[in-house]
Scaffold this motif. Structure first.
Motif, PDB file in Angstrom:
ATOM      1  N   GLY B 437       9.686 -91.604 -15.172  1.00 46.06           N
ATOM      2  CA  GLY B 437       9.088 -92.585 -16.071  1.00 46.06           C
ATOM      3  C   GLY B 437       9.104 -92.102 -17.498  1.00 46.06           C
ATOM      4  O   GLY B 437       9.304 -90.924 -17.766  1.00 46.06           O
ATOM      5  N   GLY B 438       8.942 -92.981 -18.438  1.00 53.39           N
ATOM      6  CA  GLY B 438       8.824 -92.564 -19.821  1.00 53.39           C
ATOM      7  C   GLY B 438       7.363 -92.293 -20.092  1.00 53.39           C
ATOM      8  O   GLY B 438       6.888 -91.160 -20.079  1.00 53.39           O
ATOM      9  N   GLU B 439       6.626 -93.349 -20.236  1.00 54.65           N
ATOM     10  CA  GLU B 439       5.210 -93.238 -20.537  1.00 54.65           C
ATOM     11  C   GLU B 439       4.384 -93.212 -19.259  1.00 54.65           C
ATOM     12  O   GLU B 439       3.251 -92.787 -19.229  1.00 54.65           O
ATOM     13  CB  GLU B 439       4.771 -94.392 -21.447  1.00 54.65           C
ATOM     14  N   ARG B 440       5.026 -93.662 -18.138  1.00 50.31           N
ATOM     15  CA  ARG B 440       4.255 -93.803 -16.911  1.00 50.31           C
ATOM     16  C   ARG B 440       5.070 -93.271 -15.731  1.00 50.31           C
ATOM     17  O   ARG B 440       6.161 -93.746 -15.470  1.00 50.31           O
ATOM     18  CB  ARG B 440       3.943 -95.280 -16.702  1.00 50.31           C
ATOM     19  N   GLN B 441       4.515 -92.295 -15.022  1.00 53.23           N
ATOM     20  CA  GLN B 441       5.211 -91.771 -13.850  1.00 53.23           C
ATOM     21  C   GLN B 441       4.978 -92.681 -12.651  1.00 53.23           C
ATOM     22  O   GLN B 441       3.955 -93.354 -12.574  1.00 53.23           O
ATOM     23  CB  GLN B 441       4.678 -90.380 -13.515  1.00 53.23           C
ATOM     24  N   ARG B 442       5.930 -92.668 -11.732  1.00 55.13           N
ATOM     25  CA  ARG B 442       5.792 -93.495 -10.539  1.00 55.13           C
ATOM     26  C   ARG B 442       6.004 -92.657  -9.289  1.00 55.13           C
ATOM     27  O   ARG B 442       6.589 -91.580  -9.349  1.00 55.13           O
ATOM     28  CB  ARG B 442       6.816 -94.633 -10.571  1.00 55.13           C
ATOM     29  N   ALA B 443       5.545 -93.172  -8.165  1.00 53.74           N
ATOM     30  CA  ALA B 443       5.689 -92.457  -6.896  1.00 53.74           C
ATOM     31  C   ALA B 443       6.759 -93.136  -6.059  1.00 53.74           C
ATOM     32  O   ALA B 443       6.860 -94.353  -6.053  1.00 53.74           O
ATOM     33  CB  ALA B 443       4.365 -92.456  -6.146  1.00 53.74           C
ATOM     34  N   VAL B 444       7.576 -92.321  -5.377  1.00 53.41           N
ATOM     35  CA  VAL B 444       8.648 -92.869  -4.562  1.00 53.41           C
ATOM     36  C   VAL B 444       8.587 -92.253  -3.163  1.00 53.41           C
ATOM     37  O   VAL B 444       8.463 -91.042  -3.024  1.00 53.41           O
ATOM     38  CB  VAL B 444      10.036 -92.555  -5.181  1.00 53.41           C
ATOM     39  N   ILE B 445       8.661 -93.121  -2.148  1.00 51.47           N
ATOM     40  CA  ILE B 445       8.845 -92.627  -0.778  1.00 51.47           C
ATOM     41  C   ILE B 445      10.203 -93.141  -0.336  1.00 51.47           C
ATOM     42  O   ILE B 445      10.477 -94.342  -0.411  1.00 51.47           O
ATOM     43  CB  ILE B 445       7.763 -93.158   0.182  1.00 51.47           C
ATOM     44  N   VAL B 446      11.075 -92.232   0.085  1.00 55.88           N
ATOM     45  CA  VAL B 446      12.413 -92.667   0.449  1.00 55.88           C
ATOM     46  C   VAL B 446      12.762 -92.211   1.859  1.00 55.88           C
ATOM     47  O   VAL B 446      12.579 -91.061   2.225  1.00 55.88           O
ATOM     48  CB  VAL B 446      13.453 -92.184  -0.597  1.00 55.88           C
ATOM     49  N   VAL B 447      13.215 -93.190   2.649  1.00 58.60           N
ATOM     50  CA  VAL B 447      13.677 -92.919   4.007  1.00 58.60           C
ATOM     51  C   VAL B 447      15.188 -92.852   3.975  1.00 58.60           C
ATOM     52  O   VAL B 447      15.823 -93.733   3.398  1.00 58.60           O
ATOM     53  CB  VAL B 447      13.231 -94.045   4.962  1.00 58.60           C
ATOM     54  N   SER B 448      15.751 -91.797   4.533  1.00 62.69           N
ATOM     55  CA  SER B 448      17.204 -91.735   4.603  1.00 62.69           C
ATOM     56  C   SER B 448      17.627 -90.955   5.829  1.00 62.69           C
ATOM     57  O   SER B 448      16.947 -90.027   6.255  1.00 62.69           O
ATOM     58  CB  SER B 448      17.779 -91.089   3.344  1.00 62.69           C
ATOM     59  N   SER B 449      18.758 -91.348   6.400  1.00 62.27           N
ATOM     60  CA  SER B 449      19.290 -90.623   7.551  1.00 62.27           C
ATOM     61  C   SER B 449      20.297 -89.580   7.116  1.00 62.27           C
ATOM     62  O   SER B 449      20.813 -88.833   7.927  1.00 62.27           O
ATOM     63  CB  SER B 449      19.963 -91.592   8.525  1.00 62.27           C
ATOM     64  N   TYR B 450      20.606 -89.563   5.830  1.00 60.24           N
ATOM     65  CA  TYR B 450      21.607 -88.637   5.322  1.00 60.24           C
ATOM     66  C   TYR B 450      20.899 -87.489   4.627  1.00 60.24           C
ATOM     67  O   TYR B 450      20.359 -87.634   3.533  1.00 60.24           O
ATOM     68  CB  TYR B 450      22.548 -89.380   4.379  1.00 60.24           C
TER      69      TYR B 450
END
Lengths: 367, 492
Positions: B437-450
């Protein structure tokens, strides 16, 4: 480029079909068909089916279907006639007819999204109010209706839970039930109100003014369809309807409240049917429980001929109007040429199948 | 089978597979998601034709043109998703497609008795052959499928991840059935990536990786560690790990969350600025976890809190709250393929473009145009229907939807599925930038099989193993072996 050509064909296809049909009969029947007076008649003949088809377009675009619209039309004419007979003003009677259709729409929508319990409660309460109200006075009717609504409205949804039903089945049931209700309202007889006021003029040309060019009923069709066409394209609700019809799962994922949208679609669609039923009443000057038989299929045919897909996500109000006009032109033209009724029916059937086949070709070419 | 090759477009799904199954033996076929197991089995069953290579059955050339052809030659498939007609009886299902006849009529008594014989051979003569299949338990349905193989006297029986829909006690039952099949002299090919099953059941194994058979041997002489090494085996790409960020407040917190069916038990905490990966096998419950968070599936128990709101919510509320999800299945759920790019992109936040319910179509389209340019989505314009775009560009549209809605929490399910290498890198960079983020951070949850993807883009990874989410660990404390071991239940 090819894609644009295809999109153009989709919008222009039905219009070209209409032009072709009109020219065919213009050649075959000549002046009796092409005259201004006949054009006015054809527009008037389209008003009822056209107005109902506007609502059905929304329903089909959302991926639903309404097989009960013919019965709703008959029910509407009976409600209007009953209210007039009871001394209501024409305006109030017309609103009553539209409201009865809206109630049907709410019921269909609620059943489709799984609110069987609530529908049962509402129907039971209304029945109690009508029956007890008639035999024991309004107060008893109101009290018992309210009591039933409270008890069933609390208990039935708890007992049944969410029970979504397919709109095909729901409206197939209502196709019979609403026809029966219309007959019951008049004890199997049509109702001829003594004075229907300005409703008499809705489907006739006025001697002067705007309505001397187009009868009020046709103007109603134009206004309703313009509003519906704009709303489908330019409102949040309209785009949500399209999204639900195109891919319900995507719409849900994106936070569209799918159930609300469906309820709204049936409400809106059946309000259009209600308006159509008022026009039908004006046309007949009576409430007739056997009127508009088979209109459900005419309406669906109009929408499909106009380019809508039965699987949802596609269709336009303008197309549906053109579809309705094509059917009127074929009916009217065949009569003018002096062809038997069976030829009309054959031709209309052929057009419907051809239009659906075109729909399949379109679906195939886009996937 | 020898040197089998199968190419789909640009991807080589099978790149020289050698495999030998012997009568009276269970051969385990193992490999990661996407190693080519399913393609291989489709070739064997006649659903796909190989581009090159040869197959022999009992010494004769074997090249089935259709699945029916394969069955006539004695090759039976038992699929992951059961292929049964739920409204028909057990007997009708077992004999489906090969019903005994008397003239034009079905010979019901022969139908029932042959089904009964098949069931008896599997030690389940007690099952009533007239019962409808949809009344049966999952384990008994599988029995019906296996009985079908027995009834048609299959010499080769292929089971494709047969335990994925079974509970633990049913698995033991299945093992007994497989054992019976084997002792009758059938060659059984058992596809699985649960290693404990492989070692409990199989005599020999073949490991498939990237479309190639990379290892084979006798189970008795091998260890789970060797198999894991063969499964992962790829040269570990030197990939820039995600540069560490200063994580902010906790915005996602799960405590022992269980869904309607899956997941069984998931606890997790994610902070702003963090990218957390969820690894695991297909069917372990990773997708269900994201769907439960988004409100698309019910939450049975446990406490969850996203941003300021705790408890389950509807998808509508989640978007308004600032949570968005990317579906793993673009066609079925992710995108409305018949609608335009603009309609798809702006769908979650359509009301932001409206005044009194009426849309400013031009605003919608110009906003879509902005994302088309920013993400370099190749399309003629915002009115183009999404269905006409390539897979990578479709995925970018689906992802742009989350960016457009400017969410604080991104739930991404297989964000690069079906996307070519170039677009993959772009998507990874995009996700990283968005989390920072620039001014604001964000949260990410990522599902991947690779796995390399997860190791490249995440700060930490949690492994889902049969519905249970193991504690997340920082990427630098982990390697691919450890993750695979945990996911396959082969961890020490």
């Amino acid at each position: 480029m090819r894609l644009q050509a295809r999109a153009l064909l989709r919008t222009l296809g039905p219009a070209l079909g209409l032009a072709a049909a009109w020219m065919l009969f213009a050649v075959l029947a000549g002046r009796t068909f092409t005259s201004w007076a006949n054009l006015q008649i054809m527009l008037m003949q389209t008003a009822v089916v056209g107005t109902a088809a506007v609502g059905a377009t929304w329903i089909l675009v959302s991926g639903g279907i309404d097989l009960s619209v013919g019965s709703t039309l008959a029910l509407g004419t009976m409600v209007v006639a009953l209210l007039l007979e009871a001394g209501a003003s024409p305006g109030f009677a017309a609103l009553g007819g539209i409201a009865s259709a809206a109630l049907v729409g709410a019921a269909i929508g609620a059943l489709v999204i799984g609110e069987l319990g609530r529908v049962i409660a509402a129907v039971a309460a209304l029945a109690a109010f009508a029956l007890l109200g008639r035999s024991h006075g309004v107060a008893v009717g109101l009290a018992s209706g309210a009591a039933l609504a409270l008890v069933l409205g609390w208990g039935a949804p708890k007992l049944l839970g969410k029970l979504p039903l397919s709109p095909f089945i729901v409206t197939l049931g209502l196709w019979g039930a609403l026809r029966g209700l219309a007959k019951g309202l008049g004890d199997n007889e049509p109702i001829y109100p003594s004075d229907i006021g300005w409703l008499r003029d809705t489907m006739n040309l006025a001697p002067s003014g705007v309505f001397s060019i187009l009868p009020p009923g046709v103007c109603v069709l134009i206004v309703v369809s313009s509003l519906a066409a704009l709303a489908l394209k330019f409102t949040v609700f309209g785009r949500h309807v399209l999204a639900v019809g195109s891919n319900e799962e995507t719409a849900r994922l994106c936070g569209v409240r799918v159930e609300r949208v469906k309820l709204g679609v049936y409400l809106l669609g059946l309000v259009c049917a209600g308006i159509a039923s008022v026009l039908q009443f004006s046309y007949l000057s009576m409430g007739d429980p056997t009127t508009a038989q088979g209109y459900e299929l005419k309406v669906i045919a109009a929408v499909v001929i106009g380019g809508a897909s039965l699987s949802g996500g596609q269709g336009s109000v303008g197309g549906a109007l053109i579809g309705a006009l094509i059917m009127t032109v074929v009916d009217n033209g065949c009569t003018k040429v002096g062809l038997d009724n069976w030829v009309q029916e054959l031709a209309t059937g052929g057009i419907i199948v051809a239009a659906v086949a075109l729909d399949r070709v379109r679906v195939r070419s886009t996937t | 089978m020898r040197a089998l090759r199968k190419r789909f477009g640009a991807t080589l799904a099978l790149d020289g597979v050698d495999l030998e199954a012997r009568a009276g033996e269970v051969l385990a076929l193992v490999g990661e998601n996407g190693a080519g197991k399913s393609t291989l089995m489709k070739v064997l069953a006649g659903a796909l034709a190989p581009d090159s290579g040869e197959m022999t059955l009992d010494g004769e050339p074997y090249a089935p043109a259709t699945p029916l052809d394969a069955r006539r030659r004695g090759v039976a498939m038992i699929h992951q998703e059961l292929a049964l007609a739920p409204h028909l009886s057990v007997a009708e299902n077992v004999m489906l497609g090969g019903e005994p006849r008397r003239g034009l009529r079905v010979d019901w008594s022969a139908l029932r008795s042959r089904t009964h014989d098949a069931l008896a051979q599997l030690g389940r003569a007690d099952l009533d052959v007239r019962r409808r299949v949809d009344e049966l338990s999952a384990a008994d349905r599988q029995l019906v499928e296996i009985a079908r193989a027995v009834a048609f006297e299959a010499r080769v029986v292929v089971l494709d991840e047969p335990t994925s829909s079974l509970g633990r006690e049913d698995v033991a039952h299945l093992f007994r059935l497989v054992e019976r099949l084997r002792s009758r002299g059938a060659a059984v090919v058992y596809i699985s990536h649960v290693l404990e099953e492989v070692f409990a059941l199989a005599q020999r194994f073949v490991v498939l990786r990237d479309g190639r058979s990379v290892a084979c041997g006798a189970c008795a002489d091998s260890s789970p560690q060797q198999l894991i090494a063969a499964m992962v085996g790829r040269e570990l790409e030197v990939r820039a790990k995600r540069a560490p960020t200063r994580a902010g407040e906790v915005v996602v917190s799960l405590e022992r969350v269980a869904g309607a069916r899956l997941p069984l038990d998931a606890s997790l905490e994610v902070r702003r600025g963090e990218v957390v990966g969820v690894a695991g096998l297909v069917g372990a419950g990773r997708t269900e976890l994201l769907r439960a968070l988004m409100g698309l599936e019910p939450v049975r128990s446990g406490a969850l809190k996203l941003l300021a709101l705790s408890g389950p919510r509807t998808p509508h509320e989640r978007w308004r709250q600032g949570v968005g999800m990317l579906s793993e299945d673009r066609k079925r759920e992710g995108l409305a393929l018949g609608l335009s790019v603009a309609d798809n992109l702006c769908l979650p936040r359509l009301s932001a473009f409206a005044r009194g319910g009426w849309l400013g179509r031009r605003d919608v389209e110009s906003s879509a145009k902005r994302w088309i340019d920013a993400l370099r989505i190749k399309c003629p314009g915002p009115r183009q229907s999404v269905g006409a775009l390539s897979g990578g560009n479709q995925q970018k549209v689906a992802l742009a939807r989350l960016l457009e809605a400017d969410v604080d929490v991104l739930l991404l399910d297989e964000p690069t599925r079906g996307v070519d290498v170039g677009a993959k890198a772009e998507i990874h960079a995009l996700i990283d930038a968005f989390a920072r983020g620039g001014e604001r951070q964000r949260a990410v949850i990522v599902v991947s099989s690779y796995l390399p993807e997860l190791f490249g883009m995440c700060d930490s990874i949690a492994v889902m193993e049969r519905g249970r989410l193991h504690a997340a660990r920082a990427v630098h404390e982990l390697d691919e072996h450890a993750v695979v071991a945990q996911a396959t239940g082969g961890a020490a």
